[in-house]
Motif scaffolding. Structure first.
Motif, mmCIF file in Angstrom:
data_model
loop_
_atom_site.group_PDB
_atom_site.id
_atom_site.type_symbol
_atom_site.label_atom_id
_atom_site.label_comp_id
_atom_site.label_asym_id
_atom_site.label_seq_id
_atom_site.Cartn_x
_atom_site.Cartn_y
_atom_site.Cartn_z
ATOM 1 N N VAL A 120 0.840 -1.196 0.000
ATOM 2 C CA VAL A 120 0.000 0.000 0.000
ATOM 3 C C VAL A 120 0.873 1.243 0.000
ATOM 4 C CG1 VAL A 120 -1.695 1.302 1.339
ATOM 5 C CG2 VAL A 120 -1.953 -1.172 1.073
ATOM 6 N N ALA A 121 2.009 1.178 0.650
ATOM 7 C CA ALA A 121 2.917 2.326 0.665
ATOM 8 C C ALA A 121 3.385 2.676 -0.745
ATOM 9 C CB ALA A 121 4.117 2.038 1.566
ATOM 10 N N GLU A 122 3.611 1.665 -1.586
ATOM 11 C CA GLU A 122 4.046 1.905 -2.964
ATOM 12 C C GLU A 122 2.956 2.554 -3.812
ATOM 13 O OE1 GLU A 122 7.237 -1.498 -4.167
ATOM 14 O OE2 GLU A 122 5.209 -2.215 -3.716
ATOM 15 N N LEU A 123 1.715 2.416 -3.390
ATOM 16 C CA LEU A 123 0.604 2.948 -4.181
ATOM 17 C C LEU A 123 0.413 4.442 -3.989
ATOM 18 C CD1 LEU A 123 -2.073 0.153 -3.634
ATOM 19 C CD2 LEU A 123 -0.483 0.395 -5.537
ATOM 20 N N THR A 124 0.937 5.006 -2.903
ATOM 21 C CA THR A 124 0.758 6.436 -2.645
ATOM 22 C C THR A 124 1.634 7.247 -3.590
ATOM 23 O OG1 THR A 124 2.436 6.359 -0.915
ATOM 24 C CG2 THR A 124 0.150 6.029 -0.239
ATOM 25 N N GLY A 125 1.323 8.515 -3.707
ATOM 26 C CA GLY A 125 2.070 9.352 -4.637
ATOM 27 C C GLY A 125 1.701 9.032 -6.069
ATOM 28 N N ASP A 126 2.721 8.755 -6.896
ATOM 29 C CA ASP A 126 2.473 8.458 -8.307
ATOM 30 C C ASP A 126 1.958 7.046 -8.532
ATOM 31 O OD1 ASP A 126 3.310 11.001 -9.012
ATOM 32 O OD2 ASP A 126 5.396 10.375 -9.299
ATOM 33 N N GLY A 127 2.044 6.188 -7.512
ATOM 34 C CA GLY A 127 1.557 4.824 -7.669
ATOM 35 C C GLY A 127 2.495 3.982 -8.507
ATOM 36 N N VAL A 128 1.973 2.895 -9.047
ATOM 37 C CA VAL A 128 2.780 1.971 -9.850
ATOM 38 C C VAL A 128 2.118 1.777 -11.207
ATOM 39 C CG1 VAL A 128 3.659 0.780 -7.810
ATOM 40 C CG2 VAL A 128 1.608 -0.079 -8.951
ATOM 41 N N VAL A 129 2.958 1.536 -12.205
ATOM 42 C CA VAL A 129 2.492 1.273 -13.561
ATOM 43 C C VAL A 129 3.172 -0.001 -14.048
ATOM 44 C CG1 VAL A 129 2.306 2.115 -15.920
ATOM 45 C CG2 VAL A 129 2.221 3.738 -14.013
ATOM 46 N N VAL A 130 2.384 -0.958 -14.522
ATOM 47 C CA VAL A 130 2.922 -2.212 -15.039
ATOM 48 C C VAL A 130 2.500 -2.343 -16.502
ATOM 49 C CG1 VAL A 130 2.945 -4.724 -14.836
ATOM 50 C CG2 VAL A 130 2.867 -3.301 -12.774
ATOM 51 N N PRO A 131 3.414 -2.078 -17.440
ATOM 52 C CA PRO A 131 3.086 -2.293 -18.860
ATOM 53 C C PRO A 131 3.180 -3.772 -19.212
ATOM 54 C CG PRO A 131 5.319 -1.456 -18.641
ATOM 55 C CD PRO A 131 4.759 -1.524 -17.242
ATOM 56 N N PHE A 132 2.466 -4.186 -20.248
ATOM 57 C CA PHE A 132 2.533 -5.579 -20.693
ATOM 58 C C PHE A 132 2.328 -5.639 -22.202
ATOM 59 C CE2 PHE A 132 -1.876 -4.718 -19.539
ATOM 60 C CZ PHE A 132 -2.586 -5.208 -20.617
ATOM 61 N N THR A 133 2.842 -6.701 -22.802
ATOM 62 C CA THR A 133 2.715 -6.931 -24.240
ATOM 63 C C THR A 133 2.468 -8.407 -24.476
ATOM 64 O OG1 THR A 133 4.199 -5.100 -24.799
ATOM 65 C CG2 THR A 133 3.852 -6.778 -26.491
ATOM 66 N N ARG A 134 1.594 -8.708 -25.419
ATOM 67 C CA ARG A 134 1.394 -10.064 -25.881
ATOM 68 C C ARG A 134 1.743 -10.081 -27.368
ATOM 69 N NH1 ARG A 134 1.408 -10.123 -21.253
ATOM 70 N NH2 ARG A 134 -0.007 -11.161 -19.779
ATOM 71 N N PRO A 135 2.765 -10.847 -27.760
ATOM 72 C CA PRO A 135 3.256 -10.771 -29.142
ATOM 73 C C PRO A 135 2.305 -11.406 -30.148
ATOM 74 C CG PRO A 135 4.370 -12.519 -27.951
ATOM 75 C CD PRO A 135 3.513 -11.818 -26.943
ATOM 76 N N ALA A 136 2.497 -11.036 -31.399
ATOM 77 C CA ALA A 136 1.760 -11.676 -32.493
ATOM 78 C C ALA A 136 2.262 -13.107 -32.658
ATOM 79 C CB ALA A 136 1.955 -10.890 -33.782
ATOM 80 N N ARG A 137 1.386 -13.975 -33.116
ATOM 81 C CA ARG A 137 1.802 -15.362 -33.327
ATOM 82 C C ARG A 137 0.865 -16.021 -34.341
ATOM 83 N NH1 ARG A 137 -1.039 -15.496 -28.413
ATOM 84 N NH2 ARG A 137 -2.740 -17.030 -28.361
ATOM 85 N N GLU A 138 1.333 -17.135 -34.896
ATOM 86 C CA GLU A 138 0.521 -17.928 -35.815
ATOM 87 C C GLU A 138 0.725 -19.397 -35.485
ATOM 88 O OE1 GLU A 138 0.287 -16.879 -40.014
ATOM 89 O OE2 GLU A 138 0.734 -18.972 -40.518
ATOM 90 N N GLU A 139 -0.392 -20.134 -35.421
ATOM 91 C CA GLU A 139 -0.342 -21.558 -35.102
ATOM 92 C C GLU A 139 -1.162 -22.335 -36.122
ATOM 93 O OE1 GLU A 139 -1.953 -21.763 -31.200
ATOM 94 O OE2 GLU A 139 -0.189 -20.892 -30.216
ATOM 95 N N HIS A 140 -0.740 -23.576 -36.393
ATOM 96 C CA HIS A 140 -1.467 -24.458 -37.308
ATOM 97 C C HIS A 140 -1.915 -25.706 -36.554
ATOM 98 C CE1 HIS A 140 0.849 -22.675 -41.001
ATOM 99 N NE2 HIS A 140 0.089 -21.795 -40.377
ATOM 100 N N GLU A 141 -3.137 -26.142 -36.818
ATOM 101 C CA GLU A 141 -3.658 -27.375 -36.232
ATOM 102 C C GLU A 141 -4.140 -28.289 -37.368
ATOM 103 O OE1 GLU A 141 -7.420 -29.021 -33.579
ATOM 104 O OE2 GLU A 141 -6.879 -26.898 -33.468
ATOM 105 N N THR A 142 -3.593 -29.481 -37.413
ATOM 106 C CA THR A 142 -3.980 -30.430 -38.453
ATOM 107 C C THR A 142 -5.396 -30.954 -38.203
ATOM 108 O OG1 THR A 142 -1.685 -31.112 -38.765
ATOM 109 C CG2 THR A 142 -3.390 -32.616 -39.547
ATOM 110 N N VAL A 143 -6.180 -31.087 -39.259
ATOM 111 C CA VAL A 143 -7.540 -31.622 -39.176
ATOM 112 C C VAL A 143 -7.564 -32.972 -39.888
ATOM 113 C CG1 VAL A 143 -9.957 -31.293 -39.822
ATOM 114 C CG2 VAL A 143 -8.569 -29.327 -39.115
ATOM 115 N N ARG A 144 -8.046 -33.983 -39.187
ATOM 116 C CA ARG A 144 -8.126 -35.332 -39.760
ATOM 117 C C ARG A 144 -9.584 -35.780 -39.816
ATOM 118 N NH1 ARG A 144 -3.021 -37.868 -39.590
ATOM 119 N NH2 ARG A 144 -1.456 -36.647 -38.430
ATOM 120 N N ASP A 145 -9.888 -36.666 -40.763
ATOM 121 C CA ASP A 145 -11.239 -37.211 -40.846
ATOM 122 C C ASP A 145 -11.357 -38.411 -39.916
ATOM 123 O OD1 ASP A 145 -9.998 -39.356 -42.078
ATOM 124 O OD2 ASP A 145 -10.718 -38.877 -44.087
#
Length: 482
Positions: free
Chosen positions: A132-157
């Motif tokens: 809670v002490a860290e939240l006073t004043g300017d507080g905290v900022v946590v940036p995050f990123t989730r990268p682009a991706r491509e996946e393939h799934e084989t389909v069988r009969d």
């Protein structure tokens, strides 16, 4: 401050609240009849969509959620925040050609399902721990990123032969969680907590990205927050103690609403949701599983789903794994589980006030008190009003006076819902422009305006289905017609 995993104690408490949070996460994810081709499923992701900042002006959607609530932390307390959202991944369907290459197709037929293009949602989570002490004043900022991706799934009969594949593509998304706290003025040792979840993507729509479909893969979908204190408590925003009512009124909550979560009787968890809930929301104990569609009663929805044709079920199973699970649930639901959904009673109240209506006896029909005139009775074989036979009622042509101006179908109005009788969700629409679709009269003499909100990308679908929003005349103000 850290963005690592929660402590075991906080993790245990968060786990108890994630059942409801999961219901928020997947609210409206796929609607009955659970097929991608259904009109209801052409407009995806109804709640908590935080779009890239460059898209907000075009779509009238938001790139952030702002939560404020009150808390009474104990000395050296730690605040845990868990931002949760879906990352939309675009799935395309490809068929294997005779030459061994793949071609994209609108559908691929298998024995038990029909695979079609669809936007799936993958669960994402950003965890933050801060004193809670860290939240006073300017507080905290946590940036995050989730990268682009491509996946393939084989389909069988059914014989195990490769007949195609599914290609899933995710675009990069980025965002930030901002937390800060400030002490309230006065003798009470309470603090106002501010929590912001925002989309910080730098993506800019190009010439071919003119619709919402281009922004969704770069959006935080169904975004919401779980907040927990290691020691201390939060105050209810809907039923605060008397001393805190003024401070609660001063809290700003934009595009989200915080409620106490977890076990009733405890106040160390908050769920801030784009869907307005009551304190300590819970999953109905008789619910057999997630159905993702809050517009239906579980019993009716289960029966309707079980009654779909085999072809409709094949398409639903091919739309999404969650839709397939709903189909399988409806097909395998035993009678005793279905019976449990019928007529569930949430609360009982004894009526003892003078003049209260008589109880309904075992024959199922209420009886008038002795001495009542027979003309007081409404007989079921004599309907006292038949709207279809009333030539004086025409929703498409009727007009009413609002602030001295004639309003009817085609009129533009400003929405100004109040607190007296408004659904809580309508408060999010205060100040928005809307188009009147019809003027409706109820059997009690009341008047209602059916409207669609300006800028709503699903307005045409709502007209097609007749699923409008409804406001009374004193909840709107006339605008100049287009």
């Amino acid at each position: 401050m850290t963005s690592s995993a929660l402590t075991p104690a906080l993790e245990s408490r968060f786990a108890a609240a994630r059942g409801v949070a999961d219901a928020v996460l997947f609210e409206g994810y796929v609607l009955y009849p659970y097929r991608a081709s259904a009109a209801k499923n052409r407009l995806r992701w109804q709640f908590g969509v935080l779009v890239p900042p460059a898209w907000t002006a075009a779509a009238e959607e938001h790139d952030f959620q702002h939560t404020e609530c009150l808390m009474e932390p104990k000395a050296d307390a730690t605040l845990a925040a868990e931002a949760r959202f879906l990352h939309a991944q675009r799935r395309t369907v490809q068929r294997l050609r005779d030459d061994g290459t793949f071609e994209t197709v609108p559908e691929l037929h298998l024995t038990d399902r029909v695979l079609v293009p669809w936007d799936e949602g993958t669960e994402e989570r950003v965890e933050v721990l801060a004193t809670v002490a860290e939240l006073t004043g300017d507080g905290v900022v946590v940036p995050f990123t989730r990268p682009a991706r491509e996946e393939h799934e084989t389909v069988r009969d059914e014989d195990g032969r490769i007949v195609g594949r599914l290609v899933r593509r995710c675009e990069e998304i980025s965002g930030a969680v901002r937390l800060s706290a400030a002490e309230l003025d006065g003798p009470y040792r309470a603090m106002r907590l501010t929590a912001v979840v925002e989309n910080t993507s730098t993506w800019t729509p190009g010439a071919g990205d003119a619709d919402r479909e281009a922004a969704l893969p770069r959006s935080l979908v169904a975004a919401h927050l779980l907040l927990g204190l290691s020691a201390g408590s939060f105050l209810s925003m809907t039923d605060p103690p008397e001393w805190a009512r003024g401070a609660v009124t001063g809290c700003r909550n934009l595009h989200t609403w915080p409620v106490l979560a977890g076990e009733p009787g405890r106040a160390d968890l908050v769920l801030s949701s784009p869907i307005i809930l009551e304190d300590h929301p819970a999953i109905a104990p008789e619910s057999p599983g997630a159905l993702y569609d809050s517009t239906e009663i579980d019993e009716i929805l289960a029966l309707r789903t079980a009654a779909l044709t085999d072809q409709e079920k094949r398409e639903a199973r091919g739309t999404d794994d969650r839709a397939a699970a709903v189909i399988d649930l409806a097909d395998s639901m035993p009678p005793e589980v279905l019976e449990r959904l019928h007529g569930a009673v949430r609360a009982l109240r004894e009526v003892t006030e003078p003049g209260a209506p008589a109880a309904v006896p075992s024959d199922g029909f209420p009886h008038m008190p002795e001495g009542s005139d027979e003309y007081d009775l409404i007989r079921p074989d004599q309907p006292w009003w038949d709207p279809a036979a009333d030539a004086g009622v025409d929703p498409a042509r009727d007009r009413i006076l609002v602030d001295g101006r004639s309003v009817g179908a085609g009129s533009r109005v400003l929405l100004r819902p109040g607190l007296r009788r408004t659904d809580a969700q309508d408060l999010f629409l205060r100040g928005r422009g809307a188009l009147v679709e019809a003027v409706l009269h109820d059997v009690d003499g009341g008047v209602h305006l059916a409207v669609t909100v300006e800028g709503d990308p699903g307005a045409d679908i709502r007209r097609e289905q007749g699923r409008f929003l409804y406001f009374q005349p004193d909840e709107v103000a006339p605008l100049e017609d287009a």
